[in-house]
Design a protein around this motif. Sequence first.
Motif, PDB file in Angstrom:
ATOM      1  N   CYS A  18     -62.654   9.087  49.833  1.00  0.00           N
ATOM      2  CA  CYS A  18     -62.073   7.832  49.344  1.00  0.00           C
ATOM      3  C   CYS A  18     -61.083   8.088  48.211  1.00  0.00           C
ATOM      4  N   LYS A  19     -61.446   8.973  47.291  1.00  0.00           N
ATOM      5  CA  LYS A  19     -60.566   9.305  46.170  1.00  0.00           C
ATOM      6  C   LYS A  19     -59.270   9.949  46.679  1.00  0.00           C
ATOM      7  N   THR A  20     -59.397  10.856  47.624  1.00  0.00           N
ATOM      8  CA  THR A  20     -58.232  11.549  48.167  1.00  0.00           C
ATOM      9  C   THR A  20     -57.346  10.593  48.955  1.00  0.00           C
ATOM     10  N   SER A  21     -57.968   9.700  49.698  1.00  0.00           N
ATOM     11  CA  SER A  21     -57.218   8.702  50.461  1.00  0.00           C
ATOM     12  C   SER A  21     -56.404   7.809  49.528  1.00  0.00           C
ATOM     13  N   LYS A  22     -57.018   7.371  48.445  1.00  0.00           N
ATOM     14  CA  LYS A  22     -56.330   6.526  47.460  1.00  0.00           C
ATOM     15  C   LYS A  22     -55.163   7.277  46.824  1.00  0.00           C
ATOM     16  N   LYS A  23     -55.390   8.545  46.481  1.00  0.00           N
ATOM     17  CA  LYS A  23     -54.341   9.352  45.865  1.00  0.00           C
ATOM     18  C   LYS A  23     -53.174   9.562  46.841  1.00  0.00           C
ATOM     19  N   TYR A  24     -53.463   9.572  48.130  1.00  0.00           N
ATOM     20  CA  TYR A  24     -52.431   9.755  49.158  1.00  0.00           C
ATOM     21  C   TYR A  24     -51.621   8.478  49.372  1.00  0.00           C
ATOM     22  N   GLY A  25     -52.128   7.353  48.863  1.00  0.00           N
ATOM     23  CA  GLY A  25     -51.404   6.100  48.982  1.00  0.00           C
ATOM     24  C   GLY A  25     -52.001   5.158  50.014  1.00  0.00           C
ATOM     25  N   GLN A  26     -53.163   5.479  50.490  1.00  0.00           N
ATOM     26  CA  GLN A  26     -53.837   4.635  51.471  1.00  0.00           C
ATOM     27  C   GLN A  26     -54.939   3.823  50.795  1.00  0.00           C
ATOM     28  N   CYS A  27     -55.561   2.979  51.567  1.00  0.00           N
ATOM     29  CA  CYS A  27     -56.641   2.137  51.062  1.00  0.00           C
ATOM     30  C   CYS A  27     -57.816   3.010  50.603  1.00  0.00           C
ATOM     31  N   LEU A  28     -58.392   2.656  49.475  1.00  0.00           N
ATOM     32  CA  LEU A  28     -59.516   3.402  48.911  1.00  0.00           C
ATOM     33  C   LEU A  28     -60.679   3.517  49.899  1.00  0.00           C
ATOM     34  N   CYS A  29     -60.966   2.460  50.621  1.00  0.00           N
ATOM     35  CA  CYS A  29     -62.138   2.422  51.513  1.00  0.00           C
ATOM     36  C   CYS A  29     -61.839   2.887  52.931  1.00  0.00           C
ATOM     37  N   PRO A  60     -61.634   5.840  54.453  1.00  0.00           N
ATOM     38  CA  PRO A  60     -62.558   6.812  55.050  1.00  0.00           C
ATOM     39  C   PRO A  60     -63.919   6.231  55.431  1.00  0.00           C
ATOM     40  N   LEU A  61     -64.291   5.117  54.836  1.00  0.00           N
ATOM     41  CA  LEU A  61     -65.578   4.506  55.174  1.00  0.00           C
ATOM     42  C   LEU A  61     -65.591   3.949  56.593  1.00  0.00           C
ATOM     43  N   LEU A  62     -64.418   3.757  57.182  1.00  0.00           N
ATOM     44  CA  LEU A  62     -64.334   3.247  58.557  1.00  0.00           C
ATOM     45  C   LEU A  62     -64.780   4.282  59.585  1.00  0.00           C
ATOM     46  N   GLU A  63     -64.971   5.513  59.163  1.00  0.00           N
ATOM     47  CA  GLU A  63     -65.388   6.550  60.107  1.00  0.00           C
ATOM     48  C   GLU A  63     -66.777   6.309  60.671  1.00  0.00           C
ATOM     49  N   PHE A 111     -67.577   3.860  62.256  1.00  0.00           N
ATOM     50  CA  PHE A 111     -67.358   3.190  63.533  1.00  0.00           C
ATOM     51  C   PHE A 111     -66.751   4.133  64.571  1.00  0.00           C
ATOM     52  N   GLY A 112     -66.433   5.362  64.175  1.00  0.00           N
ATOM     53  CA  GLY A 112     -65.822   6.323  65.079  1.00  0.00           C
ATOM     54  C   GLY A 112     -66.851   6.970  65.988  1.00  0.00           C
ATOM     55  N   GLY A 113     -66.390   7.782  66.865  1.00  0.00           N
ATOM     56  CA  GLY A 113     -67.273   8.495  67.782  1.00  0.00           C
ATOM     57  C   GLY A 113     -67.555   9.891  67.270  1.00  0.00           C
ATOM     58  N   ILE A 114     -67.392  10.852  68.127  1.00  0.00           N
ATOM     59  CA  ILE A 114     -67.665  12.245  67.784  1.00  0.00           C
ATOM     60  C   ILE A 114     -66.605  12.777  66.818  1.00  0.00           C
ATOM     61  N   ILE A 115     -65.349  12.461  67.100  1.00  0.00           N
ATOM     62  CA  ILE A 115     -64.244  12.925  66.259  1.00  0.00           C
ATOM     63  C   ILE A 115     -63.993  11.889  65.173  1.00  0.00           C
ATOM     64  N   PRO A 116     -64.038  12.290  63.887  1.00  0.00           N
ATOM     65  CA  PRO A 116     -63.780  11.322  62.803  1.00  0.00           C
ATOM     66  C   PRO A 116     -62.309  10.900  62.794  1.00  0.00           C
ATOM     67  N   PRO A 117     -62.015   9.648  63.165  1.00  0.00           N
ATOM     68  CA  PRO A 117     -60.625   9.226  63.333  1.00  0.00           C
ATOM     69  C   PRO A 117     -59.803   9.201  62.056  1.00  0.00           C
ATOM     70  N   VAL A 118     -60.415   8.833  60.938  1.00  0.00           N
ATOM     71  CA  VAL A 118     -59.651   8.727  59.691  1.00  0.00           C
ATOM     72  C   VAL A 118     -59.267  10.113  59.182  1.00  0.00           C
ATOM     73  N   THR A 119     -60.197  11.050  59.214  1.00  0.00           N
ATOM     74  CA  THR A 119     -59.898  12.414  58.777  1.00  0.00           C
ATOM     75  C   THR A 119     -58.793  13.012  59.630  1.00  0.00           C
ATOM     76  N   MET A 120     -58.896  12.809  60.918  1.00  0.00           N
ATOM     77  CA  MET A 120     -57.875  13.333  61.837  1.00  0.00           C
ATOM     78  C   MET A 120     -56.521  12.684  61.563  1.00  0.00           C
ATOM     79  N   ALA A 121     -56.509  11.364  61.407  1.00  0.00           N
ATOM     80  CA  ALA A 121     -55.249  10.652  61.153  1.00  0.00           C
ATOM     81  C   ALA A 121     -54.621  11.076  59.828  1.00  0.00           C
TER      82      ALA A 121
END
Length: 128
Positions: free
Chosen positions: A48-59, A61-64, A66-76
Amino acid sequence: MSSKMVIRQPQPVMVSRESDQWGSGICDCCDDVPECCFAFWCSCCFACKTSKKYGQCLCLPLLEIFGGIIPPVTMAMRVSMRQRYGIRDTMCMDCVYATFCKACSWCQMSREMKRRNIQVVLVNAKNI
């Protein structure tokens, strides 16, 4: 005549072309031991901290959950970072790292942002 109040201005994005390789390897966690420990012991908070620093929403990564086997947020995030910084790699490797080396992947992205930190200076910007 209607007027709109702008709440949040779009942020300028600079594309860096320093190198077409990652600045550190996926297992180079010893380059920044405190961050590595933070990512290992509390990976959700670190992501979450890294996502915020990158300019994305703080939360984001928490959407992962709802993902399947492959974590979609990390991959994106890996794909987005490679595109922004012009890093040559494959989506297949992003998929492998996001799935099997998630904490190390977030550490690598954090190190890359620190390495390529570009200060954006607006010249002749006027307040309207």
